[in-house]
Every structure is written in C-alpha cells, then in structure tokens.
Write an enzyme that holds these catalytic residues in place. Structure first.
Site, mmCIF file in Angstrom:
data_model
loop_
_atom_site.group_PDB
_atom_site.id
_atom_site.type_symbol
_atom_site.label_atom_id
_atom_site.label_comp_id
_atom_site.label_asym_id
_atom_site.label_seq_id
_atom_site.Cartn_x
_atom_site.Cartn_y
_atom_site.Cartn_z
ATOM 1 N N GLU A 192 0.828 -1.217 0.000
ATOM 2 C CA GLU A 192 0.000 0.000 0.000
ATOM 3 C C GLU A 192 0.858 1.261 0.000
ATOM 4 O O GLU A 192 0.803 2.085 0.915
ATOM 5 C CB GLU A 192 -0.966 -0.019 1.194
ATOM 6 C CG GLU A 192 -1.940 -1.189 1.120
ATOM 7 C CD GLU A 192 -2.959 -1.215 2.238
ATOM 8 O OE1 GLU A 192 -2.680 -0.662 3.315
ATOM 9 O OE2 GLU A 192 -4.044 -1.787 2.046
ATOM 10 N N GLU A 386 -5.315 -8.554 -0.660
ATOM 11 C CA GLU A 386 -5.954 -8.378 0.646
ATOM 12 C C GLU A 386 -7.427 -8.096 0.419
ATOM 13 O O GLU A 386 -7.773 -7.226 -0.385
ATOM 14 C CB GLU A 386 -5.368 -7.197 1.428
ATOM 15 C CG GLU A 386 -4.007 -7.445 2.005
ATOM 16 C CD GLU A 386 -3.532 -6.287 2.888
ATOM 17 O OE1 GLU A 386 -4.380 -5.636 3.531
ATOM 18 O OE2 GLU A 386 -2.317 -6.053 2.925
HETATM 19 C C1 BG6 Z 1 -4.354 -3.138 5.016
HETATM 20 C C2 BG6 Z 1 -2.988 -3.491 5.556
HETATM 21 O O1 BG6 Z 1 -4.406 -1.804 4.771
HETATM 22 O O2 BG6 Z 1 -5.438 -3.338 5.843
HETATM 23 C C3 BG6 Z 1 -2.993 -4.623 6.548
HETATM 24 O O3 BG6 Z 1 -2.098 -3.772 4.505
HETATM 25 C C4 BG6 Z 1 -4.150 -4.417 7.519
HETATM 26 O O4 BG6 Z 1 -1.744 -4.677 7.178
HETATM 27 C C5 BG6 Z 1 -5.454 -4.431 6.736
HETATM 28 O O5 BG6 Z 1 -4.172 -5.332 8.562
HETATM 29 C C6 BG6 Z 1 -6.691 -4.310 7.587
HETATM 30 O O6 BG6 Z 1 -6.617 -3.176 8.407
HETATM 31 P P1 BG6 Z 1 -6.814 -3.284 9.975
HETATM 32 O O7 BG6 Z 1 -6.535 -1.918 10.481
HETATM 33 O O8 BG6 Z 1 -8.227 -3.700 10.180
HETATM 34 O O9 BG6 Z 1 -5.837 -4.307 10.451
#
Ligand code: BG6
Length: 490
Positions: A192, A386
């Site tokens: 990201e 993701e």
């Molecule tokens: C993404 C990141 O932006 O979101 C991850 O690359 C992160 O590392 C994921 O865990 C979800 O966000 P959060 O804040 O719910 O963990």
C-alpha cells in the site's frame, strides 16, 4: 461464449499476512526494533475512531523504545507465528492454499538497517519458513516492506525522507533475492505505497516533528519518491537475479463514488480516484502522471530528483499489479455529509451499503468495478492480495465460531471477481486478509478478527494462543477445492 463455474486453471487461492502482525518474537534472535514494535494498542472504545494510529512524536517514540515490555505494543506479541508457523502452515495447507502472502521483517534481517552483514538468525527463520511452504506445496508471495522498517532508520534519517535509505533497502532486498530467490517467484516491493499520505510514520518512518514547519507534505512526497526509485531499482535487481520472477506493486484500492450526480460531486470523486491511481501509474507505466505533476507544482511541492531517476522509473516497471480491497466510500461537496470510517480513511457514507462492526462499508460490486477499472487502465495481470472483514467473533455455546457474516462477505466478493474475470479481467490470484486472526494494523486490536482460524488471545495478550477452525474454514476449503465452482452450488 459459455462461461464455466470455475475460476481460471491455476488460479492462486490463498491468504495474506504480514510479519509485524503475526510473528511476535520482537526482541529475540537478533531482531531490531521496527516502527511496528512501538505501535500502541487502541482501546475497544475506539472502534469507531478511524484515525487509530501510533503517536509518532519524538517523546512517544523514546518512551516506547525504553519500554522492555509488550504491554502497550501488541505487535511485539503478534500471534507467535515465529514459533508456531508449522502449525499455521499445516492449517493453511489443509484449507488447500495454493499460495500464501507473507512479508519479511526488514529489522529481523538488518536490525538497524545499516549493518553490512545480515543477521544470520533472521535469515535462518525465513529459510525454514520457505522450506516448509515448499514442502506443503504453497507458493510464496513476498512483500519486502509492509509497515515494518527498522526504527533506527526512522529516528536517524527521518525514514524515507533521506535518500540514503534507498541504499539500505536495496541491500536488504538483494539479500532476500540471493537467499530466498530459489523459493520465491512473486515479490511485491511496498505494501500500500499510497498509504504514506495517511500514515507517514507507519509506512515510511517519517516523523512529522522532524520536518521544517510547513514542509511536512513536501517531505512526505520526497519520501514517496525515494520509495518509487527504490522499488524500481530492486525490480531491476530481481529481474536480473531470479529466473521467471514476477515483481508487483501494491495499491490500496479506495473505490470512491459520487454521493450524487451533481457535477461538483462527480469532479471531486474523479479527482479522488485519479489520486488513488497515481501510485500505480508510476510503478506500472514508469512515470509521474502529468496531472499529478501539475497538481504538485500548483501546491508549491517540489520533489528533488537525481538526473537518472526518471530513467530508472521508466526502465524498471512492475510485471503485475496487486491491490487490497475492503470497502468503498462516497464523496460529496457537502461538508455536512455524513461520514464513516474505512481503511485509514474517513469517507462519505453511502446510503446503499451495509457496514462492518468498524464502520467499513461492505461493497462486493465495488470490487468488480475496481477490477475492471484497474485492468482497463493498466492491462497487466492482477492479484487481489488483501480482502476480508474485521469482525467481533464470539464462541457459541457449542464451543464453535459460526461466522456466517464472514462467509457472506467472501461469497459476495468472489462472485463479483468471477464476473470480472468473465468480462475479460486477467485476475491470477486472490489472498484473503487474513486467513488467521492477527493484530490489527490500524488499531492493534486482536478483537478485530479476520481469520478462518481463531486465535485464543485477547487485546491485552491474555490467552493460550491456541488455534481453532471457524465455520468459514470449511467453506473456504470447499471453494478452493472446487476452484470456485462451489459458489454457484450453494
Ligand atoms: C491493510 C494493511 O491496509 O489493511 C494490513 O495492509 C491491515 O496490514 C489491513 O491489517 C486491515 O486493516 P486493519 O486496520 O483492520 O488491520
């Protein structure tokens, strides 16, 4: 043409995790402190507080560095993957994973970032991890930088603001290619990369207090430029060193819709989406978009470049594009429009969409729109690296976790992926975030759970850390086993 129910042959189904959110073992086997190791826990009351990131002032950093405990720093604990990786990989293999996205903790390999020799214990850990993945037939996808740069580089150089950090990163990446290139074909440079504007410290070690007053944004753009150059340089090295390697960029896809069709809303939205694409533009097309250069000029932001930088960017573009997708949001010219949190953003609330316990708006169709939009723009193979839903899971009276809401979330997103593929998008893989509960990047909570596998640990680090399958475990296993066809038989 008759469409099959299955995803393309060889589709890479799997999951994604990051070292700083799972490994723990923050102070053993020679590991140095990373920026994640001082990321503080945000209490449950902050569930709706989108801006739940580490206090990055110098005083807070000093205090954290002197604290020998993990009490306030859950990423120091992770989920003890460092010691339990075999058990976790076995469960991923049982689900049928074709791939697993991990990151290599830079500070486990180079504790301060400046050493000339890599830490042999760190190298040993990743060798063992990759060997086990190979034994289980799980293809690794490796991110070189996922919110975990050595803290020492942040404190000494103000992170990526200083051009010298490029050299340290290139050294780290080359050690990774030399040591692990035999196991790893897919590499991502920066997780990201666009997030530098939303959390400069976490992404790039930039400490606001170190900037000359008024030049904070200028410094962030400078740090970003250095990351772009570093990404291009290591892409070149990987291409030279590893046969058949595929190097990718990674973008937070923040799909934004106009709240209304008022031209003002449409223009604001268009500009948001252009800004969101800028980072991939540089990494896939190899140059700063003219509109962005003009925007920076109008804002009085000047990025210092070495004479060769533009050439380096142009000559070393990535082979594929990856992105995260969790939610979408709206945009409006009305400053009173209701807002809701998303992935490190506070967007305008879209009245047509439901939201998670954390207020992130659930939008499966937005994933299809994103896929088509990105593919049309870049025309390179893509992976979703993701996607998932953070939720408050509870153990039912039968001792199990019935996470139907998570299954519904994934089912709806997978169907949209399939439609995008059928419409011509070259999607080659999908890794869910996250296949196992882990420490949240944003809030450092354990109670914000994403996994198909439950980890018995709470926000304060109490618990056995034992693993347990949720209902979604069997469901995802069946999706992978049938290469997606089961989606249409339910
Ligand atoms: C993404 C990141 O932006 O979101 C991850 O690359 C992160 O590392 C994921 O865990 C979800 O966000 P959060 O804040 O719910 O963990």
């Amino acid at each position: 043409m008759q469409q099959t129910k299955q995803f393309p042959k060889g589709f890479l189904w799997g999951g994604a995790i990051a070292a700083n959110q799972v490994e723990g073992a923050w102070n053993i086997d020679g590991k140095g402190l990373s920026v994640a190791d001082i990321d503080t826990y945000k209490p449950k009351a902050s569930n709706k507080d989108y801006n739940a990131h580490v206090a990055t002032n110098l005083e807070g950093i000093k205090k954290a560095m002197e604290d020998p405990t993990d009490t306030w720093y859950p990423k120091r604990r992770g989920i003890d993957f460092y010691h339990r990786y075999k058990e976790d990989l076995a469960m991923f293999a049982e689900m049928g994973f074709k791939t697993l996205r991990i990151s290599i903790a830079w500070s486990r390999v180079f504790p301060t970032g400046e050493e000339l020799e890599a830490n042999s214990e760190g190298i040993k850990f990743y060798h063992n991890l990759f060997k086990e993945m190979k034994r289980l037939g799980i293809e690794p996808i490796v991110t070189l930088s996922h919110y975990e740069m050595p803290l020492a580089l942040s404190v000494k150089y103000n992170g990526w603001v200083d051009r010298q950090v490029i050299d340290y990163f290139v050294r780290f990446a080359n050690v990774c290619f030399d040591e692990f290139g035999q196991y790893v074909k897919y590499w991502l440079t920066f997780n990201e990369i666009d997030s530098i504007h939303r959390h400069p410290f976490k992404t790039a070690g930039v400490i606001e207090e170190k900037s000359v007053a008024g030049e904070e944004i200028q410094d962030v753009y400078q740090a970003l430029h250095h990351q772009f150059v570093a990404s291009a340089l290591v892409t070149k090295d990987a291409h030279e060193k590893i046969p058949e390697v595929m190097v990718g960029c990674m973008l937070t896809k923040l799909m934004t819709y106009p709240l209304t069709c008022a031209p003002q809303d449409v223009e604001l939205t268009m500009k948001k989406n252009l800004e969101n694409n800028f980072y991939a533009d540089v990494q896939v097309k190899g140059e700063y978009p003219r509109l962005i250069e003009c925007h920076l000029k109008n804002k009085g932001i000047h990025i210092a470049m070495e004479p060769d930088d533009r050439h380096i960017l142009k000559e070393n573009t990535v082979d594929f594009l990856t992105f995260s997708y969790y939610m979408s949001m709206a945009e409006s010219g009305d400053s009173e429009a209701e807002r809701t949190p998303g992935n490190t953003v506070l967007g305008v609330k879209n009245p047509y969409l439901p939201e998670t316990d954390w207020g992130w708006q659930i939008d499966p169709q937005g994933l299809k729109i994103s896929l088509i939009d990105l593919y049309d723009r870049y025309q390179v193979p893509m992976m979703i690296v993701e996607n998932g839903m953070g939720a408050m899971d509870t153990i039912s009276s039968d001792g199990k976790i019935h996470d139907d809401y998570r299954i519904d979330y994934f089912r709806a997103h997978f169907k949209q992926m399939k439609e995008a593929i059928d419409e011509g998008v070259d999607l080659i893989g999908y890794t869910s975030w996250a296949p196992i509960d882990l420490v949240s990047a944003g809030t450092s909570q354990m109670s914000k759970r994403y996994g198909f596998i439950y980890v018995d640990a709470d926000d304060e680090g109490n618990g056995s850390y034992d693993r347990m399958k949720k209902d979604s475990f069997d469901w995802y296993q069946n999706i992978i086993r049938t290469n997606g066809a089961a989606l249409f038989d339910e």
